[in-house]
Write an enzyme that holds these catalytic residues in place. Sequence first.
Site, PDB file in Angstrom:
ATOM      1  N   HIS A 183     -13.605   1.922   0.968  1.00  0.00           N
ATOM      2  CA  HIS A 183     -13.470   0.912   2.031  1.00  0.00           C
ATOM      3  C   HIS A 183     -14.047  -0.433   1.591  1.00  0.00           C
ATOM      4  CE1 HIS A 183     -13.500   4.404   5.174  1.00  0.00           C
ATOM      5  NE2 HIS A 183     -12.262   4.118   4.804  1.00  0.00           N
TER       6      HIS A 183
ATOM      7  N   ARG B 148      -2.881  -2.347  -3.141  1.00  0.00           N
ATOM      8  CA  ARG B 148      -4.103  -1.584  -2.883  1.00  0.00           C
ATOM      9  C   ARG B 148      -4.141  -0.383  -3.816  1.00  0.00           C
ATOM     10  NH1 ARG B 148      -5.304   3.059   1.095  1.00  0.00           N
ATOM     11  NH2 ARG B 148      -7.581   3.088   1.163  1.00  0.00           N
TER      12      ARG B 148
ATOM     13  N   GLU C 134      -7.836  -5.891   5.898  1.00  0.00           N
ATOM     14  CA  GLU C 134      -7.843  -5.557   4.479  1.00  0.00           C
ATOM     15  C   GLU C 134      -6.661  -6.168   3.746  1.00  0.00           C
ATOM     16  OE1 GLU C 134      -9.443  -1.278   3.819  1.00  0.00           O
ATOM     17  OE2 GLU C 134      -8.693  -1.313   5.887  1.00  0.00           O
TER      18      GLU C 134
ATOM     19  N   ARG D 282     -12.848  14.753   7.968  1.00  0.00           N
ATOM     20  CA  ARG D 282     -13.750  15.015   6.851  1.00  0.00           C
ATOM     21  C   ARG D 282     -15.143  15.321   7.366  1.00  0.00           C
ATOM     22  NH1 ARG D 282     -11.858   9.687   4.363  1.00  0.00           N
ATOM     23  NH2 ARG D 282      -9.918  10.197   3.264  1.00  0.00           N
TER      24      ARG D 282
ATOM     25  N   ASN E  36       0.872  -1.178   0.000  1.00  0.00           N
ATOM     26  CA  ASN E  36       0.000   0.000   0.000  1.00  0.00           C
ATOM     27  C   ASN E  36       0.903   1.220   0.000  1.00  0.00           C
ATOM     28  OD1 ASN E  36      -1.838   2.041   0.391  1.00  0.00           O
ATOM     29  ND2 ASN E  36      -2.730   1.207   2.252  1.00  0.00           N
TER      30      ASN E  36
END
Length: 403
Positions: free
Chosen positions: A182, A93, A386, A243, A7
């Site tokens: 996600h 990813r 993940e 956010r 990643n």
Amino acid sequence: MKLAVINCGSSSIKYEVFSVPDLVILASGLIEKIGSDDSCLRQRKRKDNGSFEELIHTKPLSSHEEGFEFMAQVNREDRIIKDESELFGIGHRVVHGGELFSEPALIDDQVIADIRSLTPLAPLHNPSNLLGIELARTRFPGVPQVAVFDTAFHQTLPPHTFHYAIPNEWYTGHHVRRYGFHGTSHLYVSREAARYLGKSPETINLITLHLGNGASAAAVQGGVSVDTSMGMTPLEGLVMGTRSGDVDPALPFFIMREMGMTAEQVEKSLNLLSGLKGICGMNDMREIEGQAKNGDENANLALEIFCYRIKKYIGSYCAVLGRLDAVVFTGGIGENSVLVRSMVCSGLDQMGISLDEDKNGAVTETIAEIQTDGAAVKVLVIQTDEEREIARQTILSIEKTRP
């Protein structure tokens, strides 16, 4: 054989190494602060007894290229990956797959070109993800590599869910629509929930809540995503660490007029200075809970807004799904915050969602049930993984290409 998952971020490279086919984790590492004099690599390596030892290697790294070579060197010296002959494959990813990718893709020049073409949809993420892919292909040219997309799981959204009520040429000409993110986490925990409940994914309906500094909800019907809270970008939906989540679309124009801010300044504010941080000055939920307990009104307000927004999405997704088998909490906050789970589920008894506070406060397993006895809807806490899901999808994608 071994498999690596990479990643690559704007100033970091995160990786994990698994054995194949059993997916036992052999090592994990993170290179931070690439481009500075105090960059370092933190690596955890599995020992023969199954425990892990952590080592920190410090070295100034001026570029991702230097970081990647340093990572390869450390892995050789620690005898984790001695050379590419040990590698079954490498999974990457990639944040945004647009409408081009609804499943993992074996990487070739065309896939790279397609990912690059999606940069306008994810300008902060896809270029870094691509850099990791290109560096890995250069360093390990004979190893099959697979791109796994955060958006892919949500490519099953029906048109009435993914379309915005905007001029149609915005969609046809510029691909403006809801994509969701996600997806790897939502897929992993929905599959784990089905396995835990002893049912096939095709037979159950779930609401999955990935709650961390980034947060999103998904309605999963028969194993596929039919709605999710994030949209064209990760800014839409739930309140997050920095956010804003859902706001009035006219808000940016008002702020630009009233405060003289540019579009770029407003975009930065909504992504990096809003959410929990904007409300109370903090974006670590542990700190917020502590300050709220000590009487900090803004911290308490941030906590209430965060949980209220999640509760609203649960209600709307109950209406979408019709029948609900389980609510799944995951992510750093979802897995660890007893208070958030309690606040989110309070008052939802009429929907069959009822929390047992003793069970809620005693979660230690990778999967735990925390609903009251006899409740119509299961409430599960599942640790997401993940990287393991990316590894699994990478293996499946490579095996498809082999006779």
